[in-house]
Design an enzyme around this catalytic site. Structure first.
Site, PDB file in Angstrom:
ATOM      1  N   LYS A 222      23.412  14.929  19.687  1.00  0.00           N
ATOM      2  CA  LYS A 222      23.373  14.805  21.148  1.00  0.00           C
ATOM      3  C   LYS A 222      22.470  13.667  21.625  1.00  0.00           C
ATOM      4  O   LYS A 222      21.611  13.179  20.893  1.00  0.00           O
ATOM      5  CB  LYS A 222      22.977  16.142  21.778  1.00  0.00           C
ATOM      6  N   ARG A 256      25.323  24.950  15.919  1.00  0.00           N
ATOM      7  CA  ARG A 256      26.657  24.363  16.097  1.00  0.00           C
ATOM      8  C   ARG A 256      26.546  22.880  15.725  1.00  0.00           C
ATOM      9  O   ARG A 256      25.819  22.138  16.390  1.00  0.00           O
ATOM     10  CB  ARG A 256      27.093  24.544  17.550  1.00  0.00           C
TER      11      ARG A 256
END
Ligand code: 9MG
Length: 281
Positions: A222, A256
């Protein structure tokens, strides 16, 4: 006795961190957009992640990256449902990343074990779609909508607000008949959050885990990791592993991730040091 997570026909022991592998069947996801639009290629990638040790495979047919535009229901169904059917038939625990009740229902009928909703089942009919059966649910916090959420996220107390939202959504699910053992909560790293918000939430995972609901952490590749390291999305593997370890060390039950093999190895080492030290020679 350790906690368990019930998802459809699967019961996961949460005595070790679970790894959820990401399969984006979208043209525009931030790090792998367009790579898995061909169904055979998508299935190969899912099977590879399973073989590398993923506990769950999370299939998404609508990108939620900052700035992403919504996808029409028919396109999302066509992208996701055949993959769910094929993988569920092979015994894979499949999660489906969707906000649409019609997609949830079709995915559950096709064998999905968990619905991963970045909207925390707030769409009309979403809770009902999941309550009628045994599917697990992941309730994620997001401020705003993907198109604009990173424009100017503002909180008074990010941890208190995210925690209160997630507990309220989990209680709404329980009131509708979704058993507590089927519910996962997720602070939604990067969803209407600055780097400072994300770091505060990462440090506060113990507070979220203290609610009693298992916590999922999604930090893989991210933008916050890019802000810290200065690396592009495809160069963020070490940062992603560090973030996953920081999350499980604070009590996250599920990570995740895009890079399953490397993350599973990291989790095994962490597990050996932290949990199994009595039994190792
Ligand atoms: C779909 N998706 C993208 N990022 C995510 C995250 O951090 N958590 C969950 N549950 N889903 C995500």
């Amino acid at each position: 006795m350790t906690a368990t997570l019930r998802c459809g026909s699967f019961t996961f022991d949460l005595g070790r961190p679970l790894v959820m592998g990401i399969l984006n069947v979208t043209p525009d996801s931030f790090s792998d957009g367009g790579r898995y639009m061909d169904p055979e290629h998508a299935l190969d990638h899912a099977r590879r992640m399973r073989d590398e040790g993923a506990d769950l495979i999370d299939i998404g047919g609508e990108s939620s990256r900052p700035g992403a535009l919504p996808v029409v229901e028919g396109d999302e169904l066509a992208r996701v449902v055949p993959l769910v059917s094929a993988l569920a038939a092979e015994g894979v625990a499949v999660a489906v990343d969707t906000r649409k009740p019609a997609v949830m229902r079709a995915a559950i009928s096709a064998g999905a074990a968990l619905i991963n909703d970045i909207g925390a089942l707030t769409a009309s009919g979403a809770i009902e779609a999941c309550a009628d059966n045994e599917v697990g649910v992941c309730l994620m916090h997001m401020q705003g909508e993907p198109q604009t959420m990173q424009a100017a996220p503002v909180y008074g107390d990010v941890v208190a607000e995210v925690r209160a939202f997630l507990v309220a959504r989990a209680l709404a699910c329980e009131a509708a008949g979704i058993a507590r053992e089927r519910i996962v909560i997720d602070p939604g790293f990067g969803f209407g959050k600055t780097l400072a918000h994300n770091l505060a939430l990462l440090r506060a995972i113990p507070t979220l885990a203290a609610t009693g609901y298992p916590v999922l952490a999604g930090l893989s590749r991210k933008a916050s990791l890019g802000q810290i390291t200065g690396r592009n999305a495809d160069e963020r593997l070490p940062a992603s592993i560090a973030a996953a370890l920081a999350a499980v060390a604070r009590g996250a039950s599920i990570v995740r991730v895009h890079d399953v093999r490397e993350t599973v190895d990291a989790m095994k080492v962490w597990q050996a040091v932290e949990r199994d030290s009595q039994t190792l020679r």
